[in-house]
Design a protein around this motif. Sequence first.
Motif, PDB file in Angstrom:
ATOM      1  N   PRO A  88      28.714  53.306  43.062  1.00  0.00           N
ATOM      2  CA  PRO A  88      28.951  52.041  43.764  1.00  0.00           C
ATOM      3  C   PRO A  88      28.057  51.822  44.973  1.00  0.00           C
ATOM      4  CG  PRO A  88      31.030  53.006  43.114  1.00  0.00           C
ATOM      5  CD  PRO A  88      29.976  54.023  42.794  1.00  0.00           C
ATOM      6  N   ASP A  89      27.606  52.902  45.628  1.00  0.00           N
ATOM      7  CA  ASP A  89      26.723  52.740  46.783  1.00  0.00           C
ATOM      8  C   ASP A  89      25.258  52.615  46.374  1.00  0.00           C
ATOM      9  OD1 ASP A  89      26.063  55.297  46.010  1.00  0.00           O
ATOM     10  OD2 ASP A  89      26.603  56.253  47.900  1.00  0.00           O
ATOM     11  N   ARG A  90      25.010  52.469  45.059  1.00  0.00           N
ATOM     12  CA  ARG A  90      23.687  52.230  44.484  1.00  0.00           C
ATOM     13  C   ARG A  90      22.807  53.470  44.495  1.00  0.00           C
ATOM     14  NH1 ARG A  90      21.207  47.033  47.239  1.00  0.00           N
ATOM     15  NH2 ARG A  90      19.613  47.436  45.663  1.00  0.00           N
ATOM     16  N   THR A  91      23.385  54.630  44.732  1.00  0.00           N
ATOM     17  CA  THR A  91      22.624  55.867  44.648  1.00  0.00           C
ATOM     18  C   THR A  91      22.794  56.458  43.252  1.00  0.00           C
ATOM     19  OG1 THR A  91      24.460  57.193  45.508  1.00  0.00           O
ATOM     20  CG2 THR A  91      22.846  56.327  47.099  1.00  0.00           C
ATOM     21  N   PRO A  92      21.794  57.194  42.768  1.00  0.00           N
ATOM     22  CA  PRO A  92      21.886  57.750  41.422  1.00  0.00           C
ATOM     23  C   PRO A  92      22.730  59.014  41.392  1.00  0.00           C
ATOM     24  CG  PRO A  92      19.792  58.348  42.395  1.00  0.00           C
ATOM     25  CD  PRO A  92      20.471  57.432  43.387  1.00  0.00           C
ATOM     26  N   VAL A  93      23.313  59.278  40.235  1.00  0.00           N
ATOM     27  CA  VAL A  93      24.026  60.530  39.995  1.00  0.00           C
ATOM     28  C   VAL A  93      23.764  60.930  38.550  1.00  0.00           C
ATOM     29  CG1 VAL A  93      26.174  59.320  39.367  1.00  0.00           C
ATOM     30  CG2 VAL A  93      26.255  61.723  40.099  1.00  0.00           C
ATOM     31  N   THR A  94      23.606  62.223  38.324  1.00  0.00           N
ATOM     32  CA  THR A  94      23.356  62.709  36.972  1.00  0.00           C
ATOM     33  C   THR A  94      24.534  63.544  36.489  1.00  0.00           C
ATOM     34  OG1 THR A  94      22.333  64.819  37.574  1.00  0.00           O
ATOM     35  CG2 THR A  94      20.910  62.865  37.575  1.00  0.00           C
ATOM     36  N   ASP A  95      24.539  63.811  35.190  1.00  0.00           N
ATOM     37  CA  ASP A  95      25.570  64.714  34.681  1.00  0.00           C
ATOM     38  C   ASP A  95      25.408  66.111  35.270  1.00  0.00           C
ATOM     39  OD1 ASP A  95      23.332  65.613  33.263  1.00  0.00           O
ATOM     40  OD2 ASP A  95      24.110  65.058  31.298  1.00  0.00           O
ATOM     41  N   GLY A  96      24.199  66.442  35.708  1.00  0.00           N
ATOM     42  CA  GLY A  96      23.982  67.720  36.365  1.00  0.00           C
ATOM     43  C   GLY A  96      24.711  67.819  37.693  1.00  0.00           C
ATOM     44  N   ASP A  97      24.662  66.751  38.512  1.00  0.00           N
ATOM     45  CA  ASP A  97      25.398  66.733  39.786  1.00  0.00           C
ATOM     46  C   ASP A  97      26.879  67.022  39.554  1.00  0.00           C
ATOM     47  OD1 ASP A  97      23.564  65.119  42.080  1.00  0.00           O
ATOM     48  OD2 ASP A  97      23.079  64.564  40.023  1.00  0.00           O
ATOM     49  N   ARG A  98      27.451  66.309  38.606  1.00  0.00           N
ATOM     50  CA  ARG A  98      28.893  66.438  38.373  1.00  0.00           C
ATOM     51  C   ARG A  98      29.252  67.810  37.819  1.00  0.00           C
ATOM     52  NH1 ARG A  98      28.355  60.573  36.154  1.00  0.00           N
ATOM     53  NH2 ARG A  98      29.169  59.324  37.895  1.00  0.00           N
ATOM     54  N   ALA A  99      28.434  68.324  36.920  1.00  0.00           N
ATOM     55  CA  ALA A  99      28.726  69.632  36.328  1.00  0.00           C
ATOM     56  C   ALA A  99      28.641  70.748  37.364  1.00  0.00           C
ATOM     57  CB  ALA A  99      27.763  69.906  35.168  1.00  0.00           C
ATOM     58  N   VAL A 100      27.669  70.662  38.257  1.00  0.00           N
ATOM     59  CA  VAL A 100      27.551  71.681  39.298  1.00  0.00           C
ATOM     60  C   VAL A 100      28.759  71.660  40.216  1.00  0.00           C
ATOM     61  CG1 VAL A 100      26.258  72.376  41.337  1.00  0.00           C
ATOM     62  CG2 VAL A 100      25.034  71.793  39.243  1.00  0.00           C
ATOM     63  N   GLU A 101      29.172  70.475  40.637  1.00  0.00           N
ATOM     64  CA  GLU A 101      30.327  70.418  41.544  1.00  0.00           C
ATOM     65  C   GLU A 101      31.600  70.913  40.859  1.00  0.00           C
ATOM     66  OE1 GLU A 101      32.782  67.318  44.393  1.00  0.00           O
ATOM     67  OE2 GLU A 101      30.603  67.114  44.204  1.00  0.00           O
ATOM     68  N   ARG A 102      31.762  70.599  39.590  1.00  0.00           N
ATOM     69  CA  ARG A 102      32.940  71.103  38.881  1.00  0.00           C
ATOM     70  C   ARG A 102      32.933  72.629  38.833  1.00  0.00           C
ATOM     71  NH1 ARG A 102      31.797  66.797  35.241  1.00  0.00           N
ATOM     72  NH2 ARG A 102      30.873  68.281  33.761  1.00  0.00           N
ATOM     73  N   ALA A 103      31.768  73.207  38.585  1.00  0.00           N
ATOM     74  CA  ALA A 103      31.680  74.671  38.515  1.00  0.00           C
ATOM     75  C   ALA A 103      32.038  75.311  39.849  1.00  0.00           C
ATOM     76  CB  ALA A 103      30.272  75.082  38.086  1.00  0.00           C
ATOM     77  N   ILE A 104      31.569  74.726  40.947  1.00  0.00           N
ATOM     78  CA  ILE A 104      31.874  75.262  42.273  1.00  0.00           C
ATOM     79  C   ILE A 104      33.353  75.104  42.582  1.00  0.00           C
ATOM     80  CG2 ILE A 104      31.480  74.933  44.748  1.00  0.00           C
ATOM     81  CD1 ILE A 104      28.593  74.130  44.031  1.00  0.00           C
TER      82      ILE A 104
END
Length: 268
Positions: free
Chosen positions: A37-53
């Motif tokens: 929503p803030d117009r910044t990009p996000v990848t499936d890599g970002d989300r997967a890393v945070e889930r792992a942590i």
Amino acid sequence: MPEYADDLALALRLADAADAVSVTRFRAADLRIDTKPDRTPVTDGDRAVERAIREILGAERPDDAILGEEYGGERTAGRQWIIDPIDGTTNFLRGQSVWGSLIALAVDGVPVVGVASAPALGRRWWGATGEGAWAAALPSGAHERLQVSGVRRVEDAFISFNALKFWDEAGWLEPLLALVRASWRDRALGDFWAYMLVAEGQLDMAGEHDVRVYDLAALVPIVQEAGGRFTSLTGGDGPWDGTALATNGLVHDEVLAILGSHPGTSAR
């Protein structure tokens, strides 16, 4: 045993887990890219890393709070892990190597442990209050203790200011240009890397606008334990202001004075 030794050891293991996920998505042909929503990009890599942590923290530090870029959280008192799963997402999705996972522990809002791991650069940095700041080549290079530079004057300083656009949008373009004119050399190096170069003594200052606590928290203990100083662009302590200024400490007050003595500084 140093006060945060166990937490630092855990943060380094979290970085190992983050790297194991992120490298599999870097330059992947099927990398998924969305716009937040803030117009910044996000990848499936970002989300997967945070889930792992988060999964590891849930098992090993269930009573600690978590604030992460992708899955949220609020500033709290007490112990809180602050995570940027991939700092430099734009670089990551374009196949550039300057990106990394940032992992911090803050106590009552003050970062006391920080790890910045950049597997595509083959380098990791870490620090904890009272334990110094260190770096090593990945995967298993020898540790080296970090020390900021001894440059004492802005006229001799090598500075970095990240994205010119954000200084302009914040109304700080003229103060920044005054600082650039006063300095020896300048570069627009981005994201966590410029701050780590300050900690290594290769840069004397790094600063930027339009940043969040998860962009900065892990960097604070590393810069400070290397002998540097980390504030907002107006001199306030900590990573919560939305701006950042890291220096070798010796030029910090002069940088603040230059930035504060030109029109536009109060615009933010």
